[in-house]
Write a protein that holds these residues in place. Structure first.
Motif, PDB file in Angstrom:
ATOM      1  N   VAL A   1       0.900  -1.158   0.000  1.00 10.35           N
ATOM      2  CA  VAL A   1       0.000   0.000   0.000  1.00 10.35           C
ATOM      3  C   VAL A   1       0.938   1.206   0.000  1.00 10.35           C
ATOM      4  CG1 VAL A   1      -1.793   1.204   1.300  1.00 10.35           C
ATOM      5  CG2 VAL A   1      -1.607  -1.289   1.450  1.00 10.35           C
ATOM      6  N   ARG A   2       0.797   2.112  -0.949  1.00 11.13           N
ATOM      7  CA  ARG A   2       1.795   3.185  -1.084  1.00 11.13           C
ATOM      8  C   ARG A   2       1.601   4.327  -0.102  1.00 11.13           C
ATOM      9  NH1 ARG A   2       5.560   0.196  -2.515  1.00 11.13           N
ATOM     10  NH2 ARG A   2       5.366  -0.770  -4.545  1.00 11.13           N
ATOM     11  N   GLN A   3       0.365   4.527   0.385  1.00 11.57           N
ATOM     12  CA  GLN A   3       0.124   5.649   1.310  1.00 11.57           C
ATOM     13  C   GLN A   3      -0.927   5.259   2.332  1.00 11.57           C
ATOM     14  OE1 GLN A   3      -2.800   7.719   1.589  1.00 11.57           O
ATOM     15  NE2 GLN A   3      -1.887   9.189   2.995  1.00 11.57           N
ATOM     16  N   LEU A   4      -0.685   5.639   3.577  1.00 12.91           N
ATOM     17  CA  LEU A   4      -1.667   5.412   4.640  1.00 12.91           C
ATOM     18  C   LEU A   4      -1.787   6.671   5.476  1.00 12.91           C
ATOM     19  CD1 LEU A   4      -0.454   1.932   5.963  1.00 12.91           C
ATOM     20  CD2 LEU A   4      -2.713   2.349   4.975  1.00 12.91           C
ATOM     21  N   HIS A   5      -2.986   6.941   5.963  1.00 12.40           N
ATOM     22  CA  HIS A   5      -3.165   7.995   6.958  1.00 12.40           C
ATOM     23  C   HIS A   5      -2.632   7.462   8.291  1.00 12.40           C
ATOM     24  CE1 HIS A   5      -5.332  10.581   9.825  1.00 12.40           C
ATOM     25  NE2 HIS A   5      -5.269  11.481   8.859  1.00 12.40           N
ATOM     26  N   PHE A   6      -2.143   8.374   9.173  1.00 13.60           N
ATOM     27  CA  PHE A   6      -1.650   7.953  10.493  1.00 13.60           C
ATOM     28  C   PHE A   6      -2.639   7.010  11.188  1.00 13.60           C
ATOM     29  CE2 PHE A   6       0.811  12.069  10.433  1.00 13.60           C
ATOM     30  CZ  PHE A   6       2.072  11.490  10.511  1.00 13.60           C
ATOM     31  N   GLU A   7      -3.942   7.391  11.119  1.00 12.71           N
ATOM     32  CA  GLU A   7      -4.953   6.598  11.844  1.00 12.71           C
ATOM     33  C   GLU A   7      -5.075   5.199  11.258  1.00 12.71           C
ATOM     34  OE1 GLU A   7      -7.711   7.934  13.941  1.00 12.71           O
ATOM     35  OE2 GLU A   7      -6.688   9.834  14.232  1.00 12.71           O
ATOM     36  N   GLU A   8      -4.984   5.125   9.933  1.00 11.54           N
ATOM     37  CA  GLU A   8      -5.090   3.810   9.280  1.00 11.54           C
ATOM     38  C   GLU A   8      -3.902   2.936   9.672  1.00 11.54           C
ATOM     39  OE1 GLU A   8      -7.352   5.008   5.125  1.00 11.54           O
ATOM     40  OE2 GLU A   8      -5.188   5.288   5.223  1.00 11.54           O
ATOM     41  N   ALA A   9      -2.709   3.532   9.649  1.00 10.88           N
ATOM     42  CA  ALA A   9      -1.501   2.766  10.004  1.00 10.88           C
ATOM     43  C   ALA A   9      -1.548   2.345  11.469  1.00 10.88           C
ATOM     44  CB  ALA A   9      -0.253   3.609   9.735  1.00 10.88           C
ATOM     45  N   ALA A  10      -2.046   3.260  12.327  1.00 19.44           N
ATOM     46  CA  ALA A  10      -2.120   2.944  13.760  1.00 19.44           C
ATOM     47  C   ALA A  10      -3.070   1.767  13.997  1.00 19.44           C
ATOM     48  CB  ALA A  10      -2.574   4.169  14.546  1.00 19.44           C
ATOM     49  N   GLU A  11      -4.203   1.759  13.293  1.00 15.71           N
ATOM     50  CA  GLU A  11      -5.161   0.646  13.447  1.00 15.71           C
ATOM     51  C   GLU A  11      -4.513  -0.666  12.985  1.00 15.71           C
ATOM     52  OE1 GLU A  11      -8.270   0.742  14.624  1.00 15.71           O
ATOM     53  OE2 GLU A  11      -9.080   2.744  14.265  1.00 15.71           O
ATOM     54  N   LEU A  12      -3.858  -0.626  11.819  1.00 16.97           N
ATOM     55  CA  LEU A  12      -3.256  -1.857  11.284  1.00 16.97           C
ATOM     56  C   LEU A  12      -2.179  -2.391  12.218  1.00 16.97           C
ATOM     57  CD1 LEU A  12      -3.042  -0.819   7.530  1.00 16.97           C
ATOM     58  CD2 LEU A  12      -4.460  -2.663   8.471  1.00 16.97           C
ATOM     59  N   ALA A  13      -1.348  -1.479  12.749  1.00 11.79           N
ATOM     60  CA  ALA A  13      -0.276  -1.909  13.657  1.00 11.79           C
ATOM     61  C   ALA A  13      -0.881  -2.502  14.923  1.00 11.79           C
ATOM     62  CB  ALA A  13       0.623  -0.719  14.006  1.00 11.79           C
ATOM     63  N   TYR A  14      -1.882  -1.818  15.466  1.00 10.90           N
ATOM     64  CA  TYR A  14      -2.483  -2.296  16.716  1.00 10.90           C
ATOM     65  C   TYR A  14      -3.176  -3.639  16.507  1.00 10.90           C
ATOM     66  CZ  TYR A  14      -4.858  -2.407  21.133  1.00 10.90           C
ATOM     67  OH  TYR A  14      -5.278  -2.798  22.378  1.00 10.90           O
ATOM     68  N   PHE A  15      -3.800  -3.796  15.325  1.00 12.03           N
ATOM     69  CA  PHE A  15      -4.531  -5.037  15.072  1.00 12.03           C
ATOM     70  C   PHE A  15      -3.698  -6.048  14.297  1.00 12.03           C
ATOM     71  CE2 PHE A  15      -8.126  -2.297  16.221  1.00 12.03           C
ATOM     72  CZ  PHE A  15      -8.643  -3.092  17.236  1.00 12.03           C
ATOM     73  N   GLY A  16      -2.381  -6.066  14.510  1.00 11.58           N
ATOM     74  CA  GLY A  16      -1.617  -7.250  14.116  1.00 11.58           C
ATOM     75  C   GLY A  16      -0.669  -7.144  12.941  1.00 11.58           C
ATOM     76  N   ALA A  17      -0.590  -6.004  12.227  1.00  8.57           N
ATOM     77  CA  ALA A  17       0.362  -5.934  11.108  1.00  8.57           C
ATOM     78  C   ALA A  17       1.779  -5.850  11.692  1.00  8.57           C
ATOM     79  CB  ALA A  17       0.063  -4.727  10.229  1.00  8.57           C
ATOM     80  N   LYS A  18       2.484  -6.982  11.679  1.00  9.40           N
ATOM     81  CA  LYS A  18       3.728  -7.115  12.448  1.00  9.40           C
ATOM     82  C   LYS A  18       4.827  -6.155  11.984  1.00  9.40           C
ATOM     83  CE  LYS A  18       7.377 -10.116  13.801  1.00  9.40           C
ATOM     84  NZ  LYS A  18       8.550 -10.566  13.072  1.00  9.40           N
ATOM     85  N   ILE A  19       4.691  -5.608  10.797  1.00  8.86           N
ATOM     86  CA  ILE A  19       5.733  -4.703  10.280  1.00  8.86           C
ATOM     87  C   ILE A  19       5.925  -3.491  11.202  1.00  8.86           C
ATOM     88  CG2 ILE A  19       4.089  -3.536   8.726  1.00  8.86           C
ATOM     89  CD1 ILE A  19       6.411  -3.229   6.738  1.00  8.86           C
ATOM     90  N   LEU A  20       4.896  -3.133  11.993  1.00  9.88           N
ATOM     91  CA  LEU A  20       5.014  -2.011  12.927  1.00  9.88           C
ATOM     92  C   LEU A  20       4.666  -2.450  14.345  1.00  9.88           C
ATOM     93  CD1 LEU A  20       3.310   0.865  10.882  1.00  9.88           C
ATOM     94  CD2 LEU A  20       5.737   0.687  11.467  1.00  9.88           C
TER      95      LEU A  20
END
Ligand code: ADP
Ligand code: ASP
Ligand code: MG
Length: 438
Positions: A237-256
């Motif tokens: 995914v080339r661009q994410l909003h801070f909130e979108e990235a924060a949700e993904l990281a919190y809900f398991g995207a191990k990259i963050l």
């Protein structure tokens, strides 16, 4: 000044360390945060386990094997006898220090000291390499500025003051190296920011110095639209909003690391995810821009516990939810998902340390049903009311999966589904096929 963080695989061998050195020496001043070489923190956890179980022999065996592995990198990394010897001497002191723990009573304090040594070793090795190459480099110990407060949260004001003081006191360097992950706690003891915490270190520093950009260098081309370890044909995914990235990281995207985006978001510092194995790949930029009409990515978080409280007395009873939430608060257990009806409320938690006590307290208010081994699937993107139909597409993708709970409307950025852990792979694949691959 930019802050660049390199993860375990990015510094996982002498060759990789040399490539990192090449990437960071472009003439611009920067702060470089390093993780331990890949596998090291797991090995240190193994050593701690032996020490905890009072098995000094087992610990010594693993320490000796790890030492041999590190000694082998020295010949390949350094060109001169001077730096080879200097690093061998440093490694001898480090591993003697680890061996010293086999002779004392082992507590949770010593455990943290042991876990922190991976970052101490990798940063010293890379600093020595850069110095050997003639780069003006200084190693700043994270223990001198990275600190958590009494709630084990980063003490941001302290971190900000100390890192800026340290930078001002050490002008004229091209590269400032420091350790990710490691910190002190509110009592001054050695501690850490939890597994994967080097990302958090980089984002805290980036926010504290108001960096122009935080770069997280890892082994994949940015955030993918689904978990590449589980699902086929994921795409960056080339661009994410801070909130979108924060949700993904919190809900398991191990990259963050789960909470690393927060400080960058508050400070408004963009975060770029980049691939050390392919440095010219575009990666992912995380910033304040919100793309309308797009579903960006899916992530999954395991080991979730759902708790349903069923109470006929809840009907029209004000104050019921407050009482329920206060119980979780009193056990310092945070709630991820909530769903209510007139006769009950369901919540999910990921920390079961106080599960028994929580359930005992909740039983005062109704019948309590607990289910373990659940999984939260989180779909992130533009789920605003103007973007009609995306929530139904996500739900349609899961038509063959038993869904226990749905949470939608808490923000415009995500919809979450609670399912059984055994259905995770098929749910993630179905979401990819429906939302991204057609
Ligand atoms: P580092 O050691 O550099 O911190 P990590 O192993 O912590 O690296 O994170 C990178 C890994 O995260 C990738 O190799 C990938 O397997 C995994 N991962 C899980 N979900 C995602 C995702 N949505 N996008 C990219 N990588 C992901
Ligand atoms: N070395 C630590 C770990 O393996 C921190 C990190 O890599 O981010 O968890
Ligand atoms: Mg990581």
């Amino acid at each position: 000044m930019k802050v660049l963080k390199f993860g375990g695989t990015s510094v996982g061998s002498a060759q990789r360390m040399k490539e990192v050195a090449k990437l960071i020496t472009d003439g611009e001043r920067k702060i470089v945060v390093l993780s331990a070489m890949s596998g090291t923190t797991n090995t240190l956890v193994e050593i701690s386990d032996y020490l905890y179980k009072k098995n000094p022999e087992g610990a010594n065996n693993v320490i000796n094997q790890l030492e041999q592995k590190y000694r082998q990198h020295v010949d390949e990394l350094y060109a001169t006898e001077e730096y080879k010897q200097k690093t061998l001497d440093f490694l001898k002191d480090e591993f003697d220090y680890l061996r010293s723990f086999t002779k004392i009573l082992f507590t949770s304090f010593e455990e943290n000291v042991v876990l922190d040594q991976g970052e101490v070793i990798s940063t010293n090795m890379v600093t020595n390499y850069l110095k050997e190459c003639g780069v003006k480099t200084i190693l700043l110990s994270a223990l001198d500025f990275m600190r958590t407060d009494k709630n084990s949260e980063p003490d941001f004001n302290y971190i900000k003051e100390k890192i800026n003081e340290l930078l001002a006191a050490n002008p004229g360097y091209q590269i400032y190296i420091t350790q990710g992950f490691i910190c002190r706690n509110a009592y001054g003891e050695v501690d850490n920011l939890q597994r994967g915490g080097s990302d958090y270190t980089a984002c805290l520093i980036g926010a504290a110095i108001k960096s122009e950009e935080i770069q997280i260098w890892t082994d994949i081309d940015g955030m993918h639209n689904n978990d590449p370890r589980i699902v086929d044909k994921t795409k960056p995914v080339r661009q994410l909003h801070f909130e979108e990235a924060a949700e993904l990281a919190y809900f398991g995207a191990k990259i963050l690391h789960p909470t690393c985006i927060q400080p960058a978001k508050f400070a408004g510092v963009p975060v770029r995810l980049l691939n050390t194995m392919d440095p010219s790949a575009p990666g992912t930029i995380i910033n304040n821009e919100f793309q309308e009409g797009k579903i960006k990515a899916v992530a999954a978080k395991d080991n979730i516990i759902s708790i349903q409280i069923h109470s006929s007395r809840m009907l029209l009873a004000y104050g019921f939810l407050r009482k329920v939430f206060e119980i979780f608060e009193s056990y310092k257990t945070s709630i991820d998902m909530v769903s209510t009806s007139e006769v009950g409320v369901s919540v999910t938690i990921d920390n079961k340390s106080y599960l028994k006590d929580i359930v005992a307290d909740l039983m005062k208010y109704g019948t309590v049903t607990v289910k373990e081994n659940m999984c939260i699937i989180c779909v992130v993107g533009d789920l605003s009311r103007d973007n009609v139909g995306f929530e139904s597409q996500a739900a349609k993708a899961l038509k063959d999966i038993p869904v226990q709970m749905i949470s939608y409307g808490g923000s415009n950025h995500n919809i979450s589904f609670l399912i059984n852990e055994e259905d995770k792979k098929s749910a993630l694949q179905a979401l990819s096929d429906t939302l991204f691959n057609n």
